[in-house]
Enzyme design. Structure first.
Site, PDB file in Angstrom:
ATOM      1  N   HIS A   1     -46.098   7.296 -71.559  1.00 60.14           N
ATOM      2  CA  HIS A   1     -46.097   7.616 -73.741  1.00 60.14           C
ATOM      3  C   HIS A   1     -46.474   7.040 -74.224  1.00 60.14           C
ATOM      4  O   HIS A   1     -47.189   7.294 -75.464  1.00 60.14           O
ATOM      5  CB  HIS A   1     -44.384   8.226 -73.923  1.00 60.14           C
ATOM      6  CG  HIS A   1     -44.206   9.308 -73.297  1.00 60.14           C
ATOM      7  ND1 HIS A   1     -44.240  10.660 -74.093  1.00 60.14           N
ATOM      8  CD2 HIS A   1     -44.665  10.441 -71.770  1.00 60.14           C
ATOM      9  CE1 HIS A   1     -43.799  11.601 -73.563  1.00 60.14           C
ATOM     10  NE2 HIS A   1     -43.683  11.931 -71.669  1.00 60.14           N
ATOM     11  N   ASP A   2     -47.054   5.604 -73.631  1.00 61.69           N
ATOM     12  CA  ASP A   2     -47.184   4.411 -74.429  1.00 61.69           C
ATOM     13  C   ASP A   2     -48.662   4.134 -73.986  1.00 61.69           C
ATOM     14  O   ASP A   2     -49.581   4.480 -75.045  1.00 61.69           O
ATOM     15  CB  ASP A   2     -46.568   3.292 -74.135  1.00 61.69           C
ATOM     16  CG  ASP A   2     -47.415   2.005 -74.478  1.00 61.69           C
ATOM     17  OD1 ASP A   2     -46.737   2.017 -75.841  1.00 61.69           O
ATOM     18  OD2 ASP A   2     -48.012   1.286 -74.582  1.00 61.69           O
TER      19      ASP A   2
ATOM     20  N   ASP B   1     -42.297  11.244 -52.449  1.00 61.22           N
ATOM     21  CA  ASP B   1     -42.899  12.315 -51.527  1.00 61.22           C
ATOM     22  C   ASP B   1     -43.422  13.343 -52.029  1.00 61.22           C
ATOM     23  O   ASP B   1     -44.012  13.602 -53.111  1.00 61.22           O
ATOM     24  CB  ASP B   1     -41.556  13.143 -50.227  1.00 61.22           C
ATOM     25  CG  ASP B   1     -40.645  13.765 -51.936  1.00 61.22           C
ATOM     26  OD1 ASP B   1     -41.067  13.656 -52.977  1.00 61.22           O
ATOM     27  OD2 ASP B   1     -39.783  13.795 -51.316  1.00 61.22           O
TER      28      ASP B   1
ATOM     29  N   ASP C   1     -49.657  -0.611 -75.817  1.00 59.34           N
ATOM     30  CA  ASP C   1     -49.385  -1.991 -76.497  1.00 59.34           C
ATOM     31  C   ASP C   1     -48.374  -2.028 -76.876  1.00 59.34           C
ATOM     32  O   ASP C   1     -48.401  -2.587 -77.693  1.00 59.34           O
ATOM     33  CB  ASP C   1     -51.064  -1.318 -77.887  1.00 59.34           C
ATOM     34  CG  ASP C   1     -50.498  -0.421 -78.376  1.00 59.34           C
ATOM     35  OD1 ASP C   1     -49.448   0.553 -78.378  1.00 59.34           O
ATOM     36  OD2 ASP C   1     -51.055  -0.071 -79.646  1.00 59.34           O
TER      37      ASP C   1
END
Length: 372
Positions: A74-75, A230, A95
C-alpha cells in the site's frame, strides 16, 4: 517473455554479489556482536530484535506479520508517473508516506484497517534512527521471514522519506476489474508490472487475511494455511465457490470454497482471466517459483520511486525463512471435479486430497486496536 532475460540477469547478479560478499571484509558493528558488509546495515540488527520481540511475538507469522507485509504494498504502489505527466503530484512510491501521514492515507478506502499496524509500528520506529520508508519496508521483509516457506526478501536503507501524502485512488481495490488492476500496476512501475507479474505479486496472499471486506468478520484468510508461505492460495482460488464466510453480498467479495475462508473478487477474476490463468495455475505445487517470483517483484515494489543506486543492500540482515511445511493438496472433502480450470494449455496438476472431514478455516486473530 521479456522478463525471463531480466530474471536471468537478476539471478546472476545475486550469485555474483553473494560470491563477492564472501570475499569482502566485513565491518564489526557498534554492538560488538554483529558484522555486516556495510556499516549502514548495522542499525538494522537492533531494529530486527525490537520488531521480533515487540511486534511479531518472538518471530511468528501472525496477523501483525501479515499486515506489515501488506503495508509495503500500500505504500509502494502509491506512485503514478501518469499523474506526474499531467502536472499533478503522483505520490512517491516506497517513501513511507502512509506512516508519516497516517491520518490522511489510512482513511483512503483501500487502506482502511491499516491504521492498526501503522500505530503498532510507530513507537518501534521512533526508538531507532531509521527513516519511515526504510523501517516500513524492512519490517515487511522481516515479517515474511517469520512465515515458513517464504523467500528471503530484500532490505535496503537510504530511501528518501515522503514530504507529502500520496494522492488517493492509487491502491487497487478488490472490486476492481483485471484491466483496472493491470493498468494501475503498469503505471506505478512504468511498465515493469505486466499482467503476468501481477500474478507474482499476488503470491503474498498466501499469508494474508481480510479484516474489512466483510464488516461482520475479521481475520478471514485467503487460503487454509495462512501461517505458511505455500501455494495453497493458487489451488483454493481455483476451487468452485459455494458459500460466504459471513453474511455475503459485500463489495469485492465472491463465494469461497471453504467455511471461514474469504475470496476476493479480484483474485477470482485474475485467476480466470485468459491473460493470466495459465500463469496462475503454474504456481500450483511449485514452491520454488512462488518464492523466486515474489522475491523479484518485492524488490521492485519496495524501491518504487527511489534510485536503487543510492541505496545500500542490507538483505543479509533478513533471516532466511524456515523451509515450507507439508505439501500442496486439495482440502479435505474436495475432489478434482471442484477445480474450475481456466488454463486450456496445460492440465491441472494432480494433487493429493487431505484426509478427514471437510476443511474449515480458522480466522487469523487481527492486530489489536491502537490509536494513531
Amino acid at each position: 517473455m521479456a522478463f525471463k532475460s531480466l530474471l536471468t540477469i537478476v539471478s546472476l547478479v545475486a550469485t555474483l554479489t553473494g560470491t563477492n560478499a564472501a570475499l569482502t571484509r566485513r565491518v564489526t558493528c557498534p554492538d560488538g556482536k554483529n558484522t555486516a558488509t556495510n556499516a549502514a546495515c548495522c542499525q538494522l540488527f537492533a531494529v530486527r530484535q525490537d520488531l521480533q520481540q515487540n511486534l511479531f511475538h518472538g518471530g511468528l507469522c501472525t496477523a501483525e506479520a501479515h499486515e506489515s507485509l501488506r503495508l509495503t504494498f500500500h505504500d509502494g504502489i502509491a506512485i503514478s508517473p501518469a499523474l506526474e505527466a499531467q502536472g499533478k503530484f503522483g505520490g512517491g512510491g516506497a517513501d513511507g508516506s502512509i506512516s508519516i501521514f497516517p491520518e490522511i492515507e489510512t482513511a483512503f478506502h483501500p487502506n482502511i484497517g491499516l491504521d492498526e499496524i501503522v500505530a503498532l509500528q510507530r513507537p518501534i520506529q521512533a526508538r531507532h534512527n531509521l527513516s519511515h520508508a526504510d523501517f516500513l519496508h524492512f519490517a515487511g521483509a522481516l515479517a515474511a521471514s517469520n512465515c515458513a516457506g517464504a523467500p528471503q526478501l530484500s532490505a535496503f536503507v537510504g530511501r528518501k522519506d515522503a514530504t507529502q501524502p500520496a494522492p488517493d485512488g492509487l491502491v487497487p481495490e478488490p472490486f476492481h476489474t483485471p484491466d483496472q488492476i493491470f493498468d494501475r500496476l503498469a503505471d506505478a512501475s512504468e511498465g515493469e508490472f505486466d499482467p503476468i507479474l501481477t500474478v507474482w505479486l499476488l503470491t503474498a496472499h498466501t499469508v494474508a487475511a481480510a479484516n474489512d471486506v466483510d464488516p461482520t468478520k475479521s481475520g478471514l484468510p485467503f487460503d487454509s494455511t495462512p501461517e505458511i508461505w505455500d501455494t495453497q492460495f493458487f489451488v483454493e482460488t481455483q476451487l468452485r465457490g459455494t458459500l460466504f464466510p459471513g453474511k455475503g453480498g459485500n463489495q469485492g467479495e465472491v463465494e469461497s470454497p471453504l467455511a471461514g475462508e474469504i475470496r476476493l473478487q479480484s483474485d477470482h477474476t485474475i485467476a480466470r482471466d485468459p491473460r493470466t490463468a495459465c500463469e496462475w495455475q503454474s504456481f500450483v505445487d511449485n514452491q520454488p517459483k512462488a518464492q523466486a517470483m515474489f522475491q523479484f517483484v518485492f524488490q521492485v515494489l519496495s524501491t518504487l520511486g527511489q534510485n536503487q543506486d543510492d541505496l545500500v543492500d542490507c538483505t543479509e540482515v533478513v533471516p532466511i525463512p524456515a523451509p515450507p511445511q507439508g505439501r500442496t493438496h486439495l482440502p479435505a472433502g474436495m475432489t478434482m471435479n471442484d477445480i474450475e480450470q481456466a488454463c486450456a494449455e496445460t492440465p491441472f496438476p494432480t494433487l493429493p486430497i487431505d484426509p478427514g472431514p471437510r476443511t474449515a478455516v480458522a480466522p487469523v486473530v487481527p492486530p489489536p486496536k491502537v490509536n494513531l
